[in-house]
Design an enzyme around this catalytic site. Structure first.
Site, PDB file in Angstrom:
ATOM      1  N   SER A 233       0.862  -1.184   0.000  1.00  0.00           N
ATOM      2  CA  SER A 233       0.000   0.000   0.000  1.00  0.00           C
ATOM      3  C   SER A 233       0.896   1.231   0.000  1.00  0.00           C
ATOM      4  O   SER A 233       2.076   1.144   0.352  1.00  0.00           O
ATOM      5  CB  SER A 233      -0.837  -0.014   1.284  1.00  0.00           C
ATOM      6  OG  SER A 233      -1.472   1.221   1.499  1.00  0.00           O
TER       7      SER A 233
ATOM      8  N   TYR B 257      -1.888  -0.465  10.338  1.00  0.00           N
ATOM      9  CA  TYR B 257      -1.923  -0.883   8.922  1.00  0.00           C
ATOM     10  C   TYR B 257      -0.605  -0.502   8.250  1.00  0.00           C
ATOM     11  O   TYR B 257      -0.016  -1.304   7.512  1.00  0.00           O
ATOM     12  CB  TYR B 257      -3.109  -0.193   8.249  1.00  0.00           C
ATOM     13  CG  TYR B 257      -3.344  -0.538   6.797  1.00  0.00           C
ATOM     14  CD1 TYR B 257      -3.930  -1.750   6.425  1.00  0.00           C
ATOM     15  CD2 TYR B 257      -3.013   0.359   5.780  1.00  0.00           C
ATOM     16  CE1 TYR B 257      -4.170  -2.053   5.095  1.00  0.00           C
ATOM     17  CE2 TYR B 257      -3.252   0.069   4.454  1.00  0.00           C
ATOM     18  CZ  TYR B 257      -3.835  -1.137   4.106  1.00  0.00           C
ATOM     19  OH  TYR B 257      -4.071  -1.426   2.776  1.00  0.00           O
TER      20      TYR B 257
END
Ligand SMILES: NC(=O)c1ccc[n+]([C@@H]2O[C@H](COP(=O)([O-])OP(=O)(O)OC[C@H]3O[C@@H](n4cnc5c(N)ncnc54)[C@H](O)[C@@H]3O)[C@@H](O)[C@H]2O)c1
Length: 253
Positions: free
Chosen positions: A146, A159
């Site tokens: 990501s 995350y």
């Protein structure tokens, strides 16, 4: 078919394929001749995706696999070997986000779930894919990281921690197995309109999030999957250890 995107006969395993990037990638690879083992923790969902792909005449197996369980990741690779004889492509895509919150509010349970699914889930996939690819003498692995794996992500620290770890696994794997002709890369998308985002952000929130990108909008799933296909292309034979941002220009700012 353009040889750059001809996956005829290639065997791919994809985690987290009941929806989002995993589903779309499975559909696009099947259209281009790949044979698939697709998996998800959502068993009914992944079977539905597989049924639709099988109806087009492509070869596809679906199975439940919770990527946080090593044995289930092994079973996915074993199923591909049993059904199709090899694993040419491994895509470690399954992942979870978490509610936005400040770092000091993130507790150990949330850290553990991010680590179990987004980090261990990728390593478990890689370890069994690599063992098979070492025997074959070649293979391609694509991990889904990501933009939160390349830089800080305000209110998304657990995350971000996990997606940075995916980049560590990707680069280290590329260095360890380059001589074995196993190429390992990661894709790093900015916010994209899969259920992961649309389930929590309404249109107003999406457009606010989109303003964070120079292109002034969020990504479309097909824009991320187009890059996944290019990174997995059988003609793309010298790219390894790369973590490629697909981000509407975010990383250029
Ligand atoms: N959509 C985005 O904005 C975005 C941006 C950057 C990275 N990503 C990453 O892309 C990947 C795919 O996400 P998406 O956007 O398609 O999300 P999504 O939520 O639409 O799909 C994720 C899939 O993973 C499955 N899954 C969740 N936990 C699992 C587990 N333990 N084992 C197996 N499967 C599990 C879900 O059931 C779901 O089908 C994830 O790793 C995510 O972190 C997404």
């Amino acid at each position: 078919m353009d040889p750059l995107l001809d996956f005829t006969g290639k065997v791919a395993v994809i985690t987290g394929a009941a929806q989002g990037f995993g589903q779309l990638l499975a559909e696009e690879l099947a259209k281009r001749g790949a044979k698939l083992v697709i998996s998800d923790i959502n068993e009914a969902g992944v079977h539905k995706v597989a049924d639709a792909i099988a109806a087009t005449g492509a070869k596809v197996l679906a199975m439940k696999c919770d990527v946080s369980k090593n044995e289930q990741c092994k079973a996915m690779v074993d199923a591909a070997i049993e059904a199709f004889g090899c694993v040419d492509i491994g895509v470690n895509n399954a992942g979870i986000a978490h509610e936005f919150m400040p770092l000091h509010d993130i507790d150990e349970t949330l850290m553990d779930s991010q680590f179990a699914i987004n980090v261990k889930g990728v390593q478990f996939g890689m370890r069994h894919q690599i063992k098979q690819m070492l025997q074959q003498g070649e293979g391609i692995i694509l991990n889904v990281s990501s933009m939160a794996g390349l830089g800080g992500a305000a209110r998304g620290s657990a995350y971000s921690m996990a997606k940075h770890a995916v980049i560590g696994l990707t680069k280290t794997g590329a260095v360890e197995y380059g001589r074995n002709n196993i190429r390992i890369n990661a894709i790093c998308p900015f916010f994209t309109l899969t259920p992961m985002v649309t389930n929590f952000a309404d249109e107003e929130k999406q457009s606010k999030m989109g303003r964070g990108a120079p292109m002034n909008r969020l990504g479309e799933p097909k824009e991320i999957v187009a890059m996944m296909l290019m990174m997995l292309s059988p003609a793309n034979t010298y790219l390894t250890g790369q973590c490629i941002a697909v981000d509407g220009g975010v990383s250029a700012t």
